[in-house]
Every structure is written in structure tokens, then in C-alpha cells.
Design a protein around this motif. Sequence first.
Motif, PDB file in Angstrom:
ATOM      1  N   GLU A   1       0.833  -1.205   0.000  1.00 34.17           N
ATOM      2  CA  GLU A   1       0.000   0.000   0.000  1.00 34.17           C
ATOM      3  C   GLU A   1       0.867   1.254   0.000  1.00 34.17           C
ATOM      4  N   LYS A   2       0.471   2.248  -0.792  1.00 30.54           N
ATOM      5  CA  LYS A   2       1.209   3.495  -0.881  1.00 30.54           C
ATOM      6  C   LYS A   2       0.971   4.347   0.368  1.00 30.54           C
ATOM      7  N   VAL A   3       2.023   5.041   0.799  1.00 32.64           N
ATOM      8  CA  VAL A   3       1.964   5.857   2.005  1.00 32.64           C
ATOM      9  C   VAL A   3       2.581   7.220   1.699  1.00 32.64           C
TER      10      VAL A   3
ATOM     11  N   ALA B   1       4.335   9.811   8.632  1.00 34.15           N
ATOM     12  CA  ALA B   1       3.598   9.011   7.649  1.00 34.15           C
ATOM     13  C   ALA B   1       2.104   9.192   7.858  1.00 34.15           C
ATOM     14  N   ASN B   2       1.359   9.182   6.752  1.00 32.36           N
ATOM     15  CA  ASN B   2      -0.103   9.221   6.790  1.00 32.36           C
ATOM     16  C   ASN B   2      -0.615   7.958   6.116  1.00 32.36           C
ATOM     17  N   LEU B   3      -1.032   7.004   6.945  1.00 33.03           N
ATOM     18  CA  LEU B   3      -1.450   5.696   6.441  1.00 33.03           C
ATOM     19  C   LEU B   3      -2.939   5.697   6.142  1.00 33.03           C
ATOM     20  N   ASN B   4      -3.297   5.354   4.917  1.00 32.72           N
ATOM     21  CA  ASN B   4      -4.712   5.238   4.545  1.00 32.72           C
ATOM     22  C   ASN B   4      -5.246   3.911   5.067  1.00 32.72           C
ATOM     23  N   ALA B   5      -5.814   3.964   6.261  1.00 33.97           N
ATOM     24  CA  ALA B   5      -6.217   2.722   6.911  1.00 33.97           C
ATOM     25  C   ALA B   5      -7.576   2.222   6.443  1.00 33.97           C
ATOM     26  N   LYS B   6      -8.532   3.151   6.168  1.00 29.21           N
ATOM     27  CA  LYS B   6      -9.897   2.705   5.893  1.00 29.21           C
ATOM     28  C   LYS B   6     -10.694   3.825   5.248  1.00 29.21           C
ATOM     29  N   GLN B   7     -11.726   3.445   4.502  1.00 24.57           N
ATOM     30  CA  GLN B   7     -12.694   4.392   3.954  1.00 24.57           C
ATOM     31  C   GLN B   7     -14.004   4.200   4.716  1.00 24.57           C
ATOM     32  N   GLU B   8     -14.364   5.162   5.564  1.00 29.31           N
ATOM     33  CA  GLU B   8     -15.573   5.061   6.381  1.00 29.31           C
ATOM     34  C   GLU B   8     -16.760   5.625   5.594  1.00 29.31           C
ATOM     35  N   GLU B   9     -17.747   4.761   5.323  1.00 35.64           N
ATOM     36  CA  GLU B   9     -18.916   5.165   4.548  1.00 35.64           C
ATOM     37  C   GLU B   9     -19.959   5.825   5.446  1.00 35.64           C
ATOM     38  N   ASN B  10     -20.792   6.715   4.822  1.00 37.31           N
ATOM     39  CA  ASN B  10     -21.901   7.378   5.520  1.00 37.31           C
ATOM     40  C   ASN B  10     -21.436   8.026   6.823  1.00 37.31           C
ATOM     41  N   ALA B  11     -20.459   8.889   6.710  1.00 37.35           N
ATOM     42  CA  ALA B  11     -19.882   9.527   7.897  1.00 37.35           C
ATOM     43  C   ALA B  11     -19.531  10.972   7.574  1.00 37.35           C
TER      44      ALA B  11
ATOM     45  N   THR C   1       0.373  -2.514  20.000  1.00 33.94           N
ATOM     46  CA  THR C   1       0.624  -1.985  18.662  1.00 33.94           C
ATOM     47  C   THR C   1       1.367  -3.021  17.825  1.00 33.94           C
ATOM     48  N   ILE C   2       1.314  -2.841  16.525  1.00 40.42           N
ATOM     49  CA  ILE C   2       2.004  -3.730  15.592  1.00 40.42           C
ATOM     50  C   ILE C   2       3.021  -2.898  14.815  1.00 40.42           C
ATOM     51  N   THR C   3       4.225  -3.432  14.712  1.00 40.53           N
ATOM     52  CA  THR C   3       5.283  -2.736  13.994  1.00 40.53           C
ATOM     53  C   THR C   3       5.088  -2.890  12.490  1.00 40.53           C
ATOM     54  N   THR C   4       5.072  -1.767  11.808  1.00 43.85           N
ATOM     55  CA  THR C   4       4.913  -1.736  10.354  1.00 43.85           C
ATOM     56  C   THR C   4       6.127  -1.039   9.744  1.00 43.85           C
ATOM     57  N   PHE C   5       6.635  -1.587   8.643  1.00 42.84           N
ATOM     58  CA  PHE C   5       7.823  -1.040   7.994  1.00 42.84           C
ATOM     59  C   PHE C   5       7.423  -0.420   6.653  1.00 42.84           C
ATOM     60  N   ILE C   6       7.845   0.812   6.451  1.00 36.80           N
ATOM     61  CA  ILE C   6       7.535   1.556   5.230  1.00 36.80           C
ATOM     62  C   ILE C   6       8.830   1.809   4.469  1.00 36.80           C
ATOM     63  N   GLU C   7       8.874   1.379   3.228  1.00 39.09           N
ATOM     64  CA  GLU C   7      10.060   1.575   2.391  1.00 39.09           C
ATOM     65  C   GLU C   7       9.897   2.830   1.554  1.00 39.09           C
ATOM     66  N   VAL C   8      10.967   3.616   1.471  1.00 40.60           N
ATOM     67  CA  VAL C   8      10.939   4.851   0.695  1.00 40.60           C
ATOM     68  C   VAL C   8      12.283   5.023   0.003  1.00 40.60           C
ATOM     69  N   LYS C   9      12.224   5.521  -1.228  1.00 38.53           N
ATOM     70  CA  LYS C   9      13.435   5.732  -2.016  1.00 38.53           C
ATOM     71  C   LYS C   9      13.468   7.175  -2.501  1.00 38.53           C
ATOM     72  N   ASP C  10      14.586   7.850  -2.231  1.00 35.48           N
ATOM     73  CA  ASP C  10      14.785   9.207  -2.739  1.00 35.48           C
ATOM     74  C   ASP C  10      16.244   9.576  -2.509  1.00 35.48           C
ATOM     75  N   ASP C  11      16.850  10.200  -3.507  1.00 33.80           N
ATOM     76  CA  ASP C  11      18.272  10.540  -3.407  1.00 33.80           C
ATOM     77  C   ASP C  11      18.560  11.567  -2.325  1.00 33.80           C
TER      78      ASP C  11
ATOM     79  N   GLY D   1       6.016   6.464  -0.022  1.00 34.78           N
ATOM     80  CA  GLY D   1       6.568   5.211   0.456  1.00 34.78           C
ATOM     81  C   GLY D   1       5.617   4.052   0.199  1.00 34.78           C
ATOM     82  N   THR D   2       6.068   2.860   0.551  1.00 45.02           N
ATOM     83  CA  THR D   2       5.283   1.641   0.358  1.00 45.02           C
ATOM     84  C   THR D   2       5.400   0.782   1.604  1.00 45.02           C
ATOM     85  N   VAL D   3       4.276   0.237   2.057  1.00 40.51           N
ATOM     86  CA  VAL D   3       4.309  -0.697   3.189  1.00 40.51           C
ATOM     87  C   VAL D   3       5.019  -1.966   2.720  1.00 40.51           C
TER      88      VAL D   3
END
Length: 373
Positions: free
Chosen positions: A243-245, A293-303, A273-283, A258-260
Motif C-alpha cells: 500500500e502506498k503511504v 507518515a499518513n497511512l490510509n487505513a480505511k474508507q468510512e462510509e456514511n460519515a 501496537t504492531i510494527t509496520t515497515f515503510i520503504e521509501v526511495k529518494d536521493d 513510500g510503500t508498506v
Amino acid sequence: MTRKIILSVLGVLLVVASIFFAKTLIANKNTPKPFREKVVKTVSIDTVTNGTVPIIIPASGRLVAKSRIELYSEVQGVFKKGNKLFKPGQEFNQGEVLISIDASEYYAGVQSARSNLYNTISAIMPDLRLDFPEVYQKWQNYLNGFDLSKSTPKLPEMSSDKENYFITGRGIVSSYYDVKNLEQRLSKFVIYAPFSGILTEALVTEGSLVRAGQKLGEFINTSAYEMEVAISESYSSLLKVGEKVELNNLDKTVTYTGTVSRINGRVDPTTQTITTFIEVKDDSLKEGIYLEANLNAKQEENAIEISRSLLLEDNKIFVVRDSILDIIDVKPVYFSETNVVLKGVPNGTIIISKPVVGAYAGMLVKTLNDDKK
């Protein structure tokens, strides 16, 4: 006589004063009370339109090189000067020599062992010609290709048990593996860069005596970094590998993508909590930089999403009905640092969009539309 006159005058004055004071009280009693104009506060409002609200989980962490090695010496010797300085910040390409240790003395011992193996095989060649003429040429070819300055070639395959017993009985096989063992250790006097990267730590300098087991430095790959973040266990099932981050520096001036890359399968029992690793590439990135990081965890409907300052105790919010404030129950589903995602608010409901000091249910207000959706 004078005293009586004075007392009489004082008495008259007291009576006059009493009469005047009584008239003043009567006059004040009939004065009408001042009229206090009722103040009606103006409130900003918003009309509710339920929709899809993305739940973004903020997290932060420090960048660490995805590929890194700690350099240790397995042999002892003097650190030789190379083509490049062994200093922090020095870049090396894949396959270049990182460290070279003087192996002249050890190399002489390897050459001696190779020579002994060659001589041992040469000594059995007359016996092979007489007793095993069918394998003689095979072993002769082996000797012809034997170069003392190069790695010892693999022994020929045994054609029969008799040949095997004969060769083994002369100690050739054991001598061969002794030489290969020495050659393997000889290769440890030179350490090559396993990938293109940069030296981040150097603990020895050219000319230093290096001992076996001594740490020499650290070498990292600068093409890819990873950031470790801790995510609440309740959102672990919503995150997917690949997933893109969106990542930002602390000043919010630069954005990276970045990418999970990995998600730990174990929940920290202390923090849940659960450890999550995000890979990122940039010179432009460097190891040790902190990113958010801003992780897109969920799309909440009717909210809907509102400011946390608008949420009252017991999960209630203010609404406006016919210019009067009222309170309704809502269902919070996610809290961020500044906002809250709510469900259970009907479409078309008019809510206040900014906090009102001293607000209460039944309060008369004037509305000001913020035109916020």
C-alpha cells in the motif's frame, strides 16, 4: 437656657431630615427598573452531507537503511591502504574493495600447501600408469591444469572404488580439503562491497593492526530506506503490504511516497501496537531523518468529519432547530489529533461549525452559514 435652645434646634433639624429622607425613599420606589436587552448570539453552521471519509492514521519514525552490514575482521593483519580512503562518507560501488589486510605471510603458507598437494599427486603418477592406466590421463590432465598462483582446481571424479581407495589412501583427498580451507580463509583478508553504498562508520585506519573479531565499521545501501512505525492493533487488519503511504518531513515542506514493505505478525503486549515497515526511495534522504507518515487505513462510509472541539461529553453535538440550539447523540468511529469522524448524523441536519462559549440546549441563536460541506 442656652442648652434647651440648642436641643430644640437639633430636634427640629432631625425631624426635617427624616421627612426629606422618607420622601426620597418613596420617590425611588416608584422609579421603573432599567430594561436589559436580551443578547442573541450568532453561530456558524454547516448542513450535514454524509459521505466517504478516509481514515488517515498519522505515525512517525526514523529512517534506517534497508541494506546495511557491520564490518568485522575474521583474520589478523595490518590494514593496507586501498584505492579509496576508509573514512565515513566514502562511497563504494558494488564489487570494489572495502578493506584489504596484508596477507603476504599467510599467502606463503597457502602456496606451500598447494605445492605439497601437487607433489603428492605427482608422486603417485607412476603407480597410476601401471595399476590404473584407464584413469592415468585424467589425473595427468589435472596436473597440467594445476596453477600454484590460482585457486586449487577440483579433484577429478573417482571412476571406481579401487581408484577412490588408492587416491584416498595416499592422503590426497585430505590434503586437497586442507588447501581449500586455507584458500577460503585467505579470501577473508579482502572484504568487497556487497552493494553500492556509503561508509557510515570507520573504526580503523590504514596501517592499523587488525585483530580477528574486531569491528571495522558500517556500510549501508543509500538507494532504499525503511521507517519503522507502531500502529494500533485495531487497524492492523486494514493495512496491506504494497500500500502506498504519503510521507512528510517534520517541517511539512517536502513530500515523499513510500510503500508498506512488511507488517510484523506479533502484537506488542505492552502497547498493543504492531510494527509496520515503510520503504521509501529518494536521493535526498539520509539515514536517521525523522519523517511523518499518513497511512490510509480505511474508507468510512456514511460519515462526516468535524473538529474534536465540537464533540460534547457523552458523544453529543449541538444542532440548530428553528434558531434554537439542541443536542443529538452521535457515534464517533475515529479520533485524529484535531478531528473526529462521526456516524449517525442524518443528512440535512444543521450543526454548528465553530464552538460557542456558554452554549446550552434551548439557547436562542442567529445563524451564519460557513458554506462548509
